[in-house]
Design a protein around this motif. Structure first.
Motif, mmCIF file in Angstrom:
data_model
loop_
_atom_site.group_PDB
_atom_site.id
_atom_site.type_symbol
_atom_site.label_atom_id
_atom_site.label_comp_id
_atom_site.label_asym_id
_atom_site.label_seq_id
_atom_site.Cartn_x
_atom_site.Cartn_y
_atom_site.Cartn_z
ATOM 1 N N CYS A 1 1.038 -1.280 0.068
ATOM 2 C CA CYS A 1 0.002 -0.016 0.170
ATOM 3 C C CYS A 1 0.751 1.276 0.139
ATOM 4 N N PRO A 2 0.318 2.478 -0.177
ATOM 5 C CA PRO A 2 1.321 3.539 -0.361
ATOM 6 C C PRO A 2 1.704 4.041 1.130
ATOM 7 N N ALA A 3 1.147 4.004 2.388
ATOM 8 C CA ALA A 3 1.533 4.139 3.620
ATOM 9 C C ALA A 3 2.325 5.443 3.626
ATOM 10 N N CYS B 1 -0.239 8.583 3.409
ATOM 11 C CA CYS B 1 -1.449 7.936 4.335
ATOM 12 C C CYS B 1 -1.680 8.355 5.756
ATOM 13 N N GLN C 1 -3.289 7.316 8.069
ATOM 14 C CA GLN C 1 -3.302 6.103 9.201
ATOM 15 C C GLN C 1 -2.162 5.361 8.889
ATOM 16 N N ALA C 2 -1.157 5.445 8.250
ATOM 17 C CA ALA C 2 0.189 4.825 8.209
ATOM 18 C C ALA C 2 0.952 4.747 9.686
ATOM 19 N N THR D 1 1.557 -3.883 4.304
ATOM 20 C CA THR D 1 0.968 -2.570 4.443
ATOM 21 C C THR D 1 1.744 -1.825 5.605
ATOM 22 N N CYS E 1 -0.318 -0.262 8.018
ATOM 23 C CA CYS E 1 -1.092 -0.466 9.142
ATOM 24 C C CYS E 1 -2.037 -1.447 9.057
ATOM 25 N N ASN F 1 -5.236 -1.767 8.604
ATOM 26 C CA ASN F 1 -6.329 -1.643 7.637
ATOM 27 C C ASN F 1 -6.298 -2.628 6.586
ATOM 28 N N GLY F 2 -5.383 -2.691 6.090
ATOM 29 C CA GLY F 2 -4.965 -4.005 5.114
ATOM 30 C C GLY F 2 -5.301 -3.702 3.756
ATOM 31 N N CYS F 3 -4.937 -2.424 3.287
ATOM 32 C CA CYS F 3 -5.346 -2.182 1.897
ATOM 33 C C CYS F 3 -4.848 -2.988 0.934
#
Ligand code: SF4
Length: 569
Positions: free
Chosen positions: A429-431, A435, A437-438, A472, A474, A476-478
């Motif tokens: 994911c971008p993290a 992001c 949330q990262a 990822t 975090c 959230n698991g995108c």
């Protein structure tokens, strides 16, 4: 008590809030409350995490910009749409970020440039409406135009569902197109005071994901969707779909009441009823979903608490019809079989082009953006975005294959045959830095991880082994780490939880093996793990199947541990 977001949605006048005034106020940021409404328009306000600390310490305004996400049903785009998406990349940081849900994102877009970007996308027949927010998000599809696949049916179902569930509020056109609703990529609401027939005033409790899989191709990770559809005929040969419900991967560290979950088969429905059934399921979530706690506001928690039988009864009651039991699904192949050259039904070819972490840009050495644009200008007739952040360049004549390869070589763009299996089978994911949330890095450190995996596999004579790996920043698991063979989930700025044992076809959950592994110590876990894998795998056994066969308790023996906490997976 309902969360504050519920109040913001309900009092927004159908996604308007004060956005018109705020777009014109000359400020560089939106108020935080407006951020919740912006998501429905496909926009996240974010700050540059690389500079957050120093700016906060200096008591200066954070470096805000926006992420803008295009919704692309099934990941299918005509060349003209792609050219507009590509042309606008420089409004952001010059890159396009292909997403794990077959969309496209722009990063580092400044508030003052939003109107030009979103307006231009719409004039190029690309929408950002409902790419984010508490609505049905981008509908995913097993998008590869392989021989024997009824792609027309897949594409038209994706479009029909996307249109049916797009919000009806005219706020979108008022904001981004000065009310010019004729210029639009989406369906056009008939009046300005529409009542949102599906969503009502408060929309859904949270996001809702729908994916459509072709039998045998689980590239969309159909079990991770709120509603998954697998297009299989019944015993009489009638066209229809098995409907899966209650999948979802997000969880929260230190909260064992949140967890990833695979969707359960609920019913088989004929084609004519699919959209009604999905709408009934959306309605159940709208009416029964948790509006008091966003971390539990997903269909999966309703299904877990009340059972798939309850959901089926509720859907059948709402529709006044009953449906057949689900039928057994055929086995799934490996998740990524679409890279390289493949034959289409029409005699032409498609090229699956790997795009590591979905980051499409031109560097001095590798000009991926230019290459894709030129191939579309000269040789291909459509482009499809895959659920693994890669591209399929479709409709290429046999006679043009060599020219396409020469162009890629000239522009320094590696094809699948030039990259290691670790690179080809990984996704992040971008993290950081974009992001909000990262907790830690993902995309920026993925090359280090794949280098390490390559080295460890080669040393153990496993160079021909592909391990589906997802990272990822975090929980959230995108990038869907909990259905991977190897999932690496950010826990802090420098440490990760390791999950193993997902199936290569994405139909089994991975389980937590080791917590809080510093990135610099990943080798200390992966080396002994792969050593044992090389010694005890059966002939051709996949890493995820091997890990599942041995089980976490056996696998953990002899592995180092790191400052464990009391967190459950
Ligand atoms: Fe951000 Fe977490 Fe999603 Fe990665 S998994 S993009 S860090 S929310």
């Amino acid at each position: 008590m309902a969360t504050p977001v519920e109040g913001i949605k309900a009092s927004s006048g159908h996604l308007r809030g004060s956005l018109v005034e705020e777009l014109a106020d000359g400020m560089s940021t939106f108020p935080l409350e407006s951020g919740h409404l912006l998501k429905f328009h496909g926009i996240y306000q974010q700050d540059d995490r690389d500079h957050r600390g120093e700016l906060a310490r200096a008591k200066r305004t954070l470096a805000y910009s926006c992420m803008v996400r295009c919704s692309v049903p099934g990941g299918l785009l005509r060349p003209s749409q792609w050219f507009e998406i590509d042309r606008l990349a420089d409004v952001g940081d010059g890159s396009l970020r292909l997403t794990s849900r077959q969309g496209v994102q722009y990063h580092f877009v400044h508030k003052g440039d939003l109107k030009e970007l979103v307006g231009s996308l719409n004039r190029g027949l690309v929408t950002t409406y409902a790419a984010c927010g508490d609505v049905v998000r981008n509908v995913m599809v097993s998008s590869a135009p392989d021989a024997g696949r009824d792609l027309g049916r897949l594409d038209s179902l994706a479009r029909a569902l996307a249109n049916r569930f797009r919000p009806q509020s005219a706020a979108y056109w008022e904001l981004w197109l000065d009310g010019e609703r004729a210029v639009s990529a989406g369906p056009i609401a008939e009046s300005d005071d529409t009542t949102e027939p599906i969503y009502g005033d408060s929309y859904l409790p949270r996001k809702f994901k729908v994916g459509i899989a072709w039998p045998g191709d689980n590239s969309i990770d159909v079990y991770s969707q709120d509603v998954g559809l697998v297009l299989v005929p019944n015993a009489d040969g009638e066209l229809g779909a098995v409907v899966l419900a209650g999948g979802g991967l997000g969880r929260t560290h230190k909260d064992a009441t949140t967890f990833p979950r695979l969707g359960d088969p609920m019913v088989w429905v004929p084609d004519r009823d699919i959209a009604d059934v999905v709408e009934a399921m959306v309605g159940v979530f709208r009416d029964e979903g948790n509006r008091d706690d966003r971390s539990h506001a997903r269909l999966k928690y309703l299904v877990e608490a009340r059972g798939i039988g309850w959901l089926r009864q509720e859907v059948e009651r709402r529709l006044g019809r009953s449906f057949d039991d689900p039928i057994a699904l055929p086995a799934w192949g490996r998740a990524r079989e679409h890279l390289g050259w493949h034959h289409q039904d029409d005699g032409r070819w498609y090229l699956g082009l790997p795009v590591p972490s979905g980051r499409l840009l031109d560097t001095k050495e590798t000009k991926r953006r230019t290459a894709v644009r030129q191939i579309l200008e000269r040789y291909a007739n459509e482009i499809r975005l895959t659920p693994h952040q890669d591209l399929l360049l479709c409709g290429i004549e046999e006679a043009d294959k060599a020219a396409v390869e020469a162009l890629l070589t000239e522009l320094g763009v590696p094809q699948a045959k030039h990259l290691s299996l670790s690179v080809l089978s990984s996704m992040a994911c971008p993290a950081l830095p974009t992001c909000g949330q990262a907790l830690g890095e993902a995309e920026r450190v993925l090359p280090e991880l794949t280098d390490l995996l390559d080295q460890l596999l080669v040393e153990r004579r496993l160079a021909d082994v592909s391990i589906e790996t997802r990272m990822t920043g975090c929980p959230n698991g995108c990038s869907r780490p909990y259905v991977a063979e190897l999932g690496i989930v950010g826990r802090t700025k420098t440490a990760y939880d390791l999950f193993v044992g997902g199936s290569p076809g994405g139909s089994r959950l991975a389980v937590l093996l080791v917590e809080s592994v510093p990135f610099s110590k990943l080798e200390d876990v992966l080396a002994p793990l792969l050593e044992r894998f090389s010694q005890s795998r059966t002939d051709g056994e996949a890493f995820g199947d091997w890990a599942d066969r041995l089980g976490v308790a056996a696998l953990a023996v002899g592995l180092p541990t790191f400052q464990r906490s009391s967190v459950a997976s």
